[in-house]
Motif scaffolding. Structure first.
Motif, PDB file in Angstrom:
ATOM      1  N   MET A 196      -5.180   9.811   3.362  1.00  0.00           N
ATOM      2  CA  MET A 196      -3.924  10.553   3.464  1.00  0.00           C
ATOM      3  C   MET A 196      -2.753   9.576   3.529  1.00  0.00           C
ATOM      4  N   LEU A 197      -1.675  10.018   4.138  1.00  0.00           N
ATOM      5  CA  LEU A 197      -0.470   9.193   4.208  1.00  0.00           C
ATOM      6  C   LEU A 197      -0.718   7.998   5.116  1.00  0.00           C
ATOM      7  N   ARG A 198      -0.429   6.805   4.614  1.00  0.00           N
ATOM      8  CA  ARG A 198      -0.687   5.599   5.394  1.00  0.00           C
ATOM      9  C   ARG A 198       0.583   4.884   5.813  1.00  0.00           C
ATOM     10  N   GLY A 199       1.695   5.231   5.228  1.00  0.00           N
ATOM     11  CA  GLY A 199       2.942   4.581   5.591  1.00  0.00           C
ATOM     12  C   GLY A 199       3.971   4.728   4.507  1.00  0.00           C
ATOM     13  N   LEU A 200       5.195   4.529   4.870  1.00  0.00           N
ATOM     14  CA  LEU A 200       6.317   4.617   3.955  1.00  0.00           C
ATOM     15  C   LEU A 200       6.280   3.421   3.016  1.00  0.00           C
ATOM     16  N   THR A 201       6.353   3.655   1.706  1.00  0.00           N
ATOM     17  CA  THR A 201       6.389   2.531   0.769  1.00  0.00           C
ATOM     18  C   THR A 201       7.797   2.333   0.221  1.00  0.00           C
ATOM     19  N   THR A 202       8.336   3.337  -0.453  1.00  0.00           N
ATOM     20  CA  THR A 202       9.657   3.202  -1.060  1.00  0.00           C
ATOM     21  C   THR A 202      10.428   4.504  -0.915  1.00  0.00           C
TER      22      THR A 202
ATOM     23  N   GLU B 269      10.949  -0.469   1.649  1.00  0.00           N
ATOM     24  CA  GLU B 269      11.707  -0.590   0.412  1.00  0.00           C
ATOM     25  C   GLU B 269      12.676   0.576   0.253  1.00  0.00           C
ATOM     26  N   LEU B 270      13.934   0.241  -0.038  1.00  0.00           N
ATOM     27  CA  LEU B 270      14.964   1.220  -0.359  1.00  0.00           C
ATOM     28  C   LEU B 270      15.427   0.901  -1.770  1.00  0.00           C
ATOM     29  N   GLY B 271      15.142   1.803  -2.701  1.00  0.00           N
ATOM     30  CA  GLY B 271      15.480   1.576  -4.096  1.00  0.00           C
ATOM     31  C   GLY B 271      16.647   2.429  -4.548  1.00  0.00           C
ATOM     32  N   ILE B 272      17.515   1.835  -5.353  1.00  0.00           N
ATOM     33  CA  ILE B 272      18.608   2.566  -5.989  1.00  0.00           C
ATOM     34  C   ILE B 272      18.230   2.686  -7.462  1.00  0.00           C
ATOM     35  N   VAL B 273      18.115   3.919  -7.945  1.00  0.00           N
ATOM     36  CA  VAL B 273      17.653   4.190  -9.298  1.00  0.00           C
ATOM     37  C   VAL B 273      18.787   4.820 -10.102  1.00  0.00           C
ATOM     38  N   ASP B 274      18.961   4.356 -11.323  1.00  0.00           N
ATOM     39  CA  ASP B 274      19.938   4.966 -12.217  1.00  0.00           C
ATOM     40  C   ASP B 274      19.563   6.433 -12.406  1.00  0.00           C
ATOM     41  N   SER B 275      20.526   7.316 -12.249  1.00  0.00           N
ATOM     42  CA  SER B 275      20.284   8.763 -12.342  1.00  0.00           C
ATOM     43  C   SER B 275      19.643   9.183 -13.663  1.00  0.00           C
ATOM     44  N   ARG B 276      19.818   8.371 -14.705  1.00  0.00           N
ATOM     45  CA  ARG B 276      19.186   8.693 -15.991  1.00  0.00           C
ATOM     46  C   ARG B 276      17.665   8.773 -15.872  1.00  0.00           C
ATOM     47  N   PHE B 277      17.115   8.078 -14.883  1.00  0.00           N
ATOM     48  CA  PHE B 277      15.666   8.006 -14.741  1.00  0.00           C
ATOM     49  C   PHE B 277      15.124   8.938 -13.651  1.00  0.00           C
TER      50      PHE B 277
END
Length: 134
Positions: free
Chosen positions: A1-7, A53-61
């Protein structure tokens, strides 16, 4: 199951502006960047005691279109001083989503909407501190 926050992924139409804002909020520069067409498409920060991890993703994706209003799941990041953190986020251009609210002894939450339309939660959580002590 859930083991931890990744991103945690946040989306922005202007990734460069979002990276500048989050670098100011977090007090660190991103450690990873992937470009598409010469512009940043995904930028990642390492955050906190466990270097999540904190990711910023272009809204196009984005896998789904943005609904136009902030909502849905709120990820809360532990802070030691909820009022100071909330006030700082507002001073940096975020807008209030949910003002600081005690949820029980040792648990206070608040959230803002970042300048890019994402909900960012902050929380004082005594369980988090107890986990760090172990």
């Amino acid at each position: 199951m859930l083991r931890g926050l990744t991103t945690v992924s946040l989306f922005a139409d202007d990734v460069a502006a979002a990276v500048r804002w989050y670098a100011e909020v977090l007090g660190v520069e991103p450690y990873f960047e992937r470009s598409a067409g010469g512009a940043p498409a995904y930028v990642e920060f390492r955050v906190g005691d466990h270097q999540h991890e904190l990711g910023i993703v272009d809204s196009r994706f984005a896998p789904h279109p943005h609904p136009g209003t902030a909502g849905g799941v709120v990820v809360y990041w532990h802070v030691d001083d909820i009022e100071a953190a909330f006030g700082r986020l507002l001073s940096l251009g975020a807008t209030a989503h949910d003002k600081p609210t005690e949820r029980g002894p040792g648990f206070v939450t608040a959230s803002v909407i970042d300048p890019f339309g994402n909900v960012l939660g902050v929380m004082y959580n005594r369980h988090y501190l107890e986990m760090l002590d172990r």
